[in-house]
Write a protein that holds these residues in place. Structure first.
Motif, short mmCIF file in Angstrom:
data_model
loop_
_atom_site.label_atom_id
_atom_site.label_comp_id
_atom_site.label_asym_id
_atom_site.label_seq_id
_atom_site.Cartn_x
_atom_site.Cartn_y
_atom_site.Cartn_z
N PHE A 149 -20.04 -41.70 1.68
CA PHE A 149 -20.66 -41.95 -0.07
C PHE A 149 -20.09 -41.18 -1.00
O PHE A 149 -20.51 -40.45 -1.77
CB PHE A 149 -22.30 -41.84 0.37
CG PHE A 149 -23.22 -42.80 0.70
CD1 PHE A 149 -23.03 -44.07 0.23
CD2 PHE A 149 -22.60 -42.34 2.33
CE1 PHE A 149 -23.84 -45.33 1.77
CE2 PHE A 149 -23.78 -43.79 2.77
CZ PHE A 149 -23.61 -45.43 2.54
N HIS A 150 -19.12 -41.64 -1.33
CA HIS A 150 -18.43 -40.81 -2.21
C HIS A 150 -16.87 -41.90 -2.16
O HIS A 150 -15.54 -41.60 -0.91
CB HIS A 150 -17.51 -38.79 -1.30
CG HIS A 150 -16.79 -38.97 -2.40
ND1 HIS A 150 -16.89 -37.22 -3.42
CD2 HIS A 150 -15.48 -39.55 -3.43
CE1 HIS A 150 -15.53 -37.03 -4.39
NE2 HIS A 150 -14.47 -38.78 -4.04
N THR A 151 -17.06 -42.06 -3.32
CA THR A 151 -15.95 -44.46 -2.92
C THR A 151 -14.86 -43.66 -2.41
O THR A 151 -13.96 -42.62 -3.03
CB THR A 151 -15.93 -44.43 -4.78
OG1 THR A 151 -17.08 -44.64 -4.43
CG2 THR A 151 -14.91 -45.75 -4.94
N ASP B 266 -21.90 -30.36 -0.49
CA ASP B 266 -22.66 -31.95 0.28
C ASP B 266 -21.40 -32.66 1.10
O ASP B 266 -21.87 -33.60 1.89
CB ASP B 266 -23.76 -31.17 1.23
CG ASP B 266 -24.64 -32.16 -0.14
OD1 ASP B 266 -23.65 -33.02 -1.06
OD2 ASP B 266 -25.33 -33.87 0.56
N CYS B 267 -20.78 -32.86 0.24
CA CYS B 267 -20.11 -33.97 0.71
C CYS B 267 -18.82 -33.74 1.16
O CYS B 267 -17.77 -32.34 0.77
CB CYS B 267 -19.59 -34.85 -1.09
SG CYS B 267 -18.20 -36.57 -0.87
N VAL B 268 -18.33 -34.40 2.34
CA VAL B 268 -17.21 -34.34 2.92
C VAL B 268 -16.19 -34.78 2.31
O VAL B 268 -14.73 -33.33 1.95
CB VAL B 268 -17.26 -35.00 4.39
CG1 VAL B 268 -17.41 -36.83 4.47
CG2 VAL B 268 -16.02 -34.18 5.03
N PHE B 269 -16.20 -35.49 1.73
CA PHE B 269 -14.74 -36.07 0.30
C PHE B 269 -14.80 -34.81 -0.76
O PHE B 269 -13.18 -34.53 -0.91
CB PHE B 269 -15.10 -36.55 0.11
CG PHE B 269 -14.07 -38.66 0.95
CD1 PHE B 269 -14.02 -37.85 2.35
CD2 PHE B 269 -13.99 -39.62 1.18
CE1 PHE B 269 -13.82 -38.57 3.91
CE2 PHE B 269 -14.17 -40.67 2.49
CZ PHE B 269 -13.02 -39.84 3.27
N CYS B 270 -15.61 -34.46 -1.06
CA CYS B 270 -15.67 -33.82 -2.15
C CYS B 270 -14.79 -32.33 -1.62
O CYS B 270 -14.12 -31.31 -2.10
CB CYS B 270 -16.69 -32.92 -2.34
SG CYS B 270 -17.29 -34.29 -3.50
N ARG B 271 -14.77 -32.34 -0.37
CA ARG B 271 -14.87 -30.30 0.58
C ARG B 271 -13.36 -30.84 0.82
O ARG B 271 -12.02 -30.06 0.74
CB ARG B 271 -15.62 -29.89 1.85
CG ARG B 271 -16.42 -29.61 1.47
CD ARG B 271 -17.49 -28.75 2.57
NE ARG B 271 -17.21 -30.26 3.63
CZ ARG B 271 -18.09 -30.55 3.87
NH1 ARG B 271 -19.42 -30.72 3.46
NH2 ARG B 271 -18.42 -31.43 5.27
N CYS C 248 -13.38 -37.09 -8.41
CA CYS C 248 -14.21 -36.53 -8.57
C CYS C 248 -15.50 -37.25 -7.99
O CYS C 248 -15.53 -38.74 -7.34
CB CYS C 248 -14.76 -37.20 -10.29
SG CYS C 248 -13.86 -36.46 -11.25
N HIS C 249 -16.46 -36.87 -7.86
CA HIS C 249 -17.39 -37.10 -6.85
C HIS C 249 -17.46 -38.44 -7.42
O HIS C 249 -18.99 -38.54 -8.92
CB HIS C 249 -18.78 -36.46 -6.15
CG HIS C 249 -19.75 -36.47 -5.77
ND1 HIS C 249 -19.58 -36.87 -4.33
CD2 HIS C 249 -20.92 -37.56 -5.76
CE1 HIS C 249 -20.67 -37.49 -3.62
NE2 HIS C 249 -21.52 -37.86 -4.77
N ALA C 250 -18.59 -39.66 -7.05
CA ALA C 250 -19.07 -40.87 -6.87
C ALA C 250 -19.50 -41.42 -6.06
O ALA C 250 -17.98 -41.93 -5.12
CB ALA C 250 -18.08 -41.93 -7.97
ZN LIG Z 1 -18.23 -35.69 -2.94
#
Ligand SMILES: [Zn+2]
Length: 144
Positions: A97-99, A3-8, A45-47
């Motif tokens: 909330f993905h640094t 559900d993280c936009v930056f991971c996508r 990497c998600h953080a």
């Molecule tokens: Zn992320």
């Protein structure tokens, strides 16, 4: 995280204008730039926050920020200076909330700025030393 936009974005599951990528980071144009040339450097990497960020990912974030700054200065874009911004926590203005590290090209009169508290002033040495002491005590327990 699904559900993280930056991971996508870093995994290519959503459209993004990539400027640079390596094994640890992806740099792309901010979809809502504060100024023309505003880019974001994102670890693959998600953080959620700095405390969760792998230290080598953090080091690479800054290295790539330096490369982005050099590219902005060498580009045809108007760039007389550069600001970095990394918001860690909602109180600091973090909205995803993905640094990530924002890199802003700056020029005189661009209307962009950092607001400084009106109560800001040169502080007495004993107060600075007390504050440094509080940080030194926390430093040893929080260092990785
Ligand atoms: Zn992320």
């Amino acid at each position: 995280m699904a559900d993280c936009v930056f991971c996508r974005l870093v995994s290519g599951q959503a459209e993004v204008s990539v400027v640079y990528e390596d094994e640890r980071t992806v740099t792309f144009m901010d979809i809502e730039p504060f100024v023309r040339g505003h880019v974001i450097v994102v670890p693959r990497c998600h953080a959620e926050c700095l405390a969760d960020l792998d230290v080598e990912d953090g080091a690479q974030l800054f290295r790539v920020g330096q490369l982005a700054a050099a590219a902005l200065r060498a580009s045809d874009l108007r760039c007389e200076g550069v600001n970095f911004l990394l918001a860690d926590g909602a109180a600091a203005g973090q909205d995803v909330f993905h640094t990530h590290l924002h890199v802003f090209p700056r020029h005189q009169g661009d209307g962009f700025g950092v607001q400084v508290s009106p109560s800001s002033s040169v502080r007495p040495r004993d107060e600075l030393d007390q504050t440094a002491g509080a940080l030194k005590r926390a430093w040893s327990t929080s260092s990785r």
